[in-house]
Design a protein around this motif. Structure first.
Motif, PDB file in Angstrom:
ATOM      1  N   PHE A 156       0.833  -1.201   0.000  1.00 40.47           N
ATOM      2  CA  PHE A 156       0.000   0.000   0.000  1.00 40.47           C
ATOM      3  C   PHE A 156       0.871   1.256   0.000  1.00 40.47           C
ATOM      4  O   PHE A 156       0.592   2.220  -0.724  1.00 40.47           O
ATOM      5  CB  PHE A 156      -0.919   0.000   1.224  1.00 40.47           C
ATOM      6  CG  PHE A 156      -1.829   1.197   1.313  1.00 40.47           C
ATOM      7  CD1 PHE A 156      -3.008   1.237   0.594  1.00 40.47           C
ATOM      8  CD2 PHE A 156      -1.503   2.280   2.113  1.00 40.47           C
ATOM      9  CE1 PHE A 156      -3.856   2.337   0.665  1.00 40.47           C
ATOM     10  CE2 PHE A 156      -2.338   3.386   2.194  1.00 40.47           C
ATOM     11  CZ  PHE A 156      -3.518   3.413   1.467  1.00 40.47           C
ATOM     12  N   ALA A 157       1.937   1.253   0.804  1.00 36.16           N
ATOM     13  CA  ALA A 157       2.831   2.414   0.872  1.00 36.16           C
ATOM     14  C   ALA A 157       3.470   2.685  -0.490  1.00 36.16           C
ATOM     15  O   ALA A 157       3.593   3.841  -0.912  1.00 36.16           O
ATOM     16  CB  ALA A 157       3.909   2.183   1.927  1.00 36.16           C
ATOM     17  N   THR A 158       3.866   1.624  -1.189  1.00 34.80           N
ATOM     18  CA  THR A 158       4.452   1.784  -2.523  1.00 34.80           C
ATOM     19  C   THR A 158       3.428   2.333  -3.506  1.00 34.80           C
ATOM     20  O   THR A 158       3.715   3.248  -4.286  1.00 34.80           O
ATOM     21  CB  THR A 158       4.983   0.429  -3.035  1.00 34.80           C
ATOM     22  OG1 THR A 158       5.995  -0.044  -2.149  1.00 34.80           O
ATOM     23  CG2 THR A 158       5.573   0.571  -4.432  1.00 34.80           C
ATOM     24  N   LEU A 159       2.218   1.789  -3.452  1.00 34.76           N
ATOM     25  CA  LEU A 159       1.164   2.236  -4.362  1.00 34.76           C
ATOM     26  C   LEU A 159       0.795   3.696  -4.123  1.00 34.76           C
ATOM     27  O   LEU A 159       0.590   4.456  -5.075  1.00 34.76           O
ATOM     28  CB  LEU A 159      -0.082   1.366  -4.188  1.00 34.76           C
ATOM     29  CG  LEU A 159       0.000  -0.085  -4.660  1.00 34.76           C
ATOM     30  CD1 LEU A 159      -1.260  -0.834  -4.251  1.00 34.76           C
ATOM     31  CD2 LEU A 159       0.188  -0.157  -6.170  1.00 34.76           C
ATOM     32  N   ILE A 160       0.705   4.088  -2.856  1.00 29.81           N
ATOM     33  CA  ILE A 160       0.270   5.453  -2.549  1.00 29.81           C
ATOM     34  C   ILE A 160       1.309   6.462  -3.016  1.00 29.81           C
ATOM     35  O   ILE A 160       0.986   7.566  -3.452  1.00 29.81           O
ATOM     36  CB  ILE A 160      -0.042   5.613  -1.040  1.00 29.81           C
ATOM     37  CG1 ILE A 160      -1.101   6.701  -0.816  1.00 29.81           C
ATOM     38  CG2 ILE A 160       1.176   5.907  -0.225  1.00 29.81           C
ATOM     39  CD1 ILE A 160      -2.488   6.313  -1.196  1.00 29.81           C
ATOM     40  N   ASP A 161       2.587   6.080  -2.969  1.00 32.88           N
ATOM     41  CA  ASP A 161       3.648   6.928  -3.521  1.00 32.88           C
ATOM     42  C   ASP A 161       3.426   7.161  -5.012  1.00 32.88           C
ATOM     43  O   ASP A 161       3.494   8.289  -5.505  1.00 32.88           O
ATOM     44  CB  ASP A 161       5.011   6.258  -3.319  1.00 32.88           C
ATOM     45  CG  ASP A 161       5.767   6.839  -2.139  1.00 32.88           C
ATOM     46  OD1 ASP A 161       5.271   7.806  -1.540  1.00 32.88           O
ATOM     47  OD2 ASP A 161       6.848   6.326  -1.829  1.00 32.88           O
ATOM     48  N   ARG A 162       3.188   6.070  -5.731  1.00 32.04           N
ATOM     49  CA  ARG A 162       2.979   6.172  -7.182  1.00 32.04           C
ATOM     50  C   ARG A 162       1.721   6.989  -7.491  1.00 32.04           C
ATOM     51  O   ARG A 162       1.689   7.776  -8.432  1.00 32.04           O
ATOM     52  CB  ARG A 162       2.825   4.774  -7.790  1.00 32.04           C
ATOM     53  CG  ARG A 162       3.962   3.830  -7.501  1.00 32.04           C
ATOM     54  CD  ARG A 162       5.119   4.012  -8.462  1.00 32.04           C
ATOM     55  NE  ARG A 162       6.147   3.031  -8.209  1.00 32.04           N
ATOM     56  CZ  ARG A 162       6.167   1.816  -8.728  1.00 32.04           C
ATOM     57  NH1 ARG A 162       5.194   1.426  -9.530  1.00 32.04           N
ATOM     58  NH2 ARG A 162       7.157   0.987  -8.460  1.00 32.04           N
ATOM     59  N   TYR A 163       0.693   6.770  -6.690  1.00 33.78           N
ATOM     60  CA  TYR A 163      -0.578   7.456  -6.919  1.00 33.78           C
ATOM     61  C   TYR A 163      -0.439   8.953  -6.679  1.00 33.78           C
ATOM     62  O   TYR A 163      -1.042   9.769  -7.386  1.00 33.78           O
ATOM     63  CB  TYR A 163      -1.636   6.868  -5.988  1.00 33.78           C
ATOM     64  CG  TYR A 163      -3.056   7.075  -6.447  1.00 33.78           C
ATOM     65  CD1 TYR A 163      -3.471   6.646  -7.704  1.00 33.78           C
ATOM     66  CD2 TYR A 163      -3.991   7.680  -5.618  1.00 33.78           C
ATOM     67  CE1 TYR A 163      -4.777   6.817  -8.119  1.00 33.78           C
ATOM     68  CE2 TYR A 163      -5.305   7.848  -6.028  1.00 33.78           C
ATOM     69  CZ  TYR A 163      -5.689   7.415  -7.277  1.00 33.78           C
ATOM     70  OH  TYR A 163      -6.987   7.588  -7.689  1.00 33.78           O
ATOM     71  N   ASP A 164       0.369   9.305  -5.685  1.00 29.05           N
ATOM     72  CA  ASP A 164       0.560  10.721  -5.383  1.00 29.05           C
ATOM     73  C   ASP A 164       1.236  11.457  -6.533  1.00 29.05           C
ATOM     74  O   ASP A 164       1.077  12.669  -6.682  1.00 29.05           O
ATOM     75  CB  ASP A 164       1.376  10.888  -4.098  1.00 29.05           C
ATOM     76  CG  ASP A 164       0.529  10.715  -2.859  1.00 29.05           C
ATOM     77  OD1 ASP A 164      -0.702  10.652  -2.997  1.00 29.05           O
ATOM     78  OD2 ASP A 164       1.085  10.639  -1.755  1.00 29.05           O
ATOM     79  N   ARG A 165       1.979  10.726  -7.345  1.00 29.16           N
ATOM     80  CA  ARG A 165       2.575  11.352  -8.528  1.00 29.16           C
ATOM     81  C   ARG A 165       1.478  11.926  -9.421  1.00 29.16           C
ATOM     82  O   ARG A 165       1.606  13.026  -9.966  1.00 29.16           O
ATOM     83  CB  ARG A 165       3.400  10.318  -9.294  1.00 29.16           C
ATOM     84  CG  ARG A 165       4.149  10.879 -10.485  1.00 29.16           C
ATOM     85  CD  ARG A 165       4.859   9.776 -11.240  1.00 29.16           C
ATOM     86  NE  ARG A 165       5.596  10.302 -12.367  1.00 29.16           N
ATOM     87  CZ  ARG A 165       5.940   9.571 -13.425  1.00 29.16           C
ATOM     88  NH1 ARG A 165       5.621   8.292 -13.475  1.00 29.16           N
ATOM     89  NH2 ARG A 165       6.604  10.118 -14.418  1.00 29.16           N
TER      90      ARG A 165
END
Length: 239
Positions: A156-165
């Motif tokens: 989830f932490a990895t995904l949220i980083d990408r999503y914040d882009r």
């Protein structure tokens, strides 16, 4: 003096942040000589940092042509939003089932720290404040912290980083399609504190989808003179 490994990690962190926040445009070339001058670093730690970012799919390596920032696309945005909604379905329910009083207090504290920066909410005028963004991620991570599912939480932490882009890329659209992000967070917090798993999951998924819909609409509007409202078809309720 920093060793090459430590220096590479430092450059990796700075480059990663600059890519995620849109300082480097999607598809932009990343010439080593220019990056070396910008970050005041030699080629060896720079290549190590870029290779690490390539493994995370934030940078593409094109053989002898060097490195480029990974592109963005509607397909990737939909994939990220859909996957985040699936992860939330599992992780938040588990967190609500297992979370104790200490977890509740941590969630309330994270929400309070985020609320204190409501004046710095992302907008087309001010962009995205880095400290607000850090607290925003902390709030989302606190919601699932009690799940006991370490790998899912890390995912989830990895995904949220990408999503914040994508959030950074879509921040200019907030003038055209405003949202009350603070109210969305408050509603999620209230549902979590009430231990209403169905409502909490539904609100958090809607919060995730709303970002995707605004970014999608902003991209569509750039290709059309017509006013196109963010639609609900980007990531369906059943995703």
């Amino acid at each position: 003096m920093q060793g090459e490994g430590t220096l590479a990690m430092s450059i990796y962190g700075r480059l990663r942040r600059d890519i995620l926040t849109g300082l480097f445009e999607p598809g932009e070339r990343l010439p080593l000589d220019a990056l070396g001058e910008r970050y005041r670093v030699g080629l060896t730690p720079l290549r190590e940092a870029l290779n690490r970012l390539s493994a995370e799919e934030l940078v593409l390596r094109k053989g002898k042509r060097g490195f480029r920032v990974a592109p963005v696309s509607r397909a990737d945005l939909v994939d990220l939003a859909t996957t985040l909604c699936w992860v939330v379905e599992v992780a938040l329910r588990q967190s609500l089932a297992k979370g104790d009083e200490a977890w509740e207090e941590a969630v309330v504290l994270a929400a309070h720290r985020l609320q204190r920066l409501d004046s710095r909410l992302p907008s087309h005028e001010t962009g995205v404040d880095p400290e607000w963004q850090r607290r925003h991620i902390d709030f989302h991570m606190s919601l699932i912290a009690a799940s006991g599912l370490r790998r899912i939480n890390d995912f989830f932490a990895t995904l949220i980083d990408r999503y914040d882009r994508y959030m950074y890329l879509g921040v200019d659209a907030t003038a055209r399609w405003p949202r009350d992000t603070a109210a969305e967070h408050k509603a999620i917090l209230d549902a979590v504190m009430a231990r209403d798993a169905d409502l909490a999951v539904r609100l958090l998924q809607a919060h995730i989808r709303r970002t995707a819909e605004i970014v999608e609409a902003s991209w569509t509007a750039r290709l059309s003179d017509d006013e196109i409202a963010p639609g609900a078809t980007l990531v369906s309720e059943s995703s």
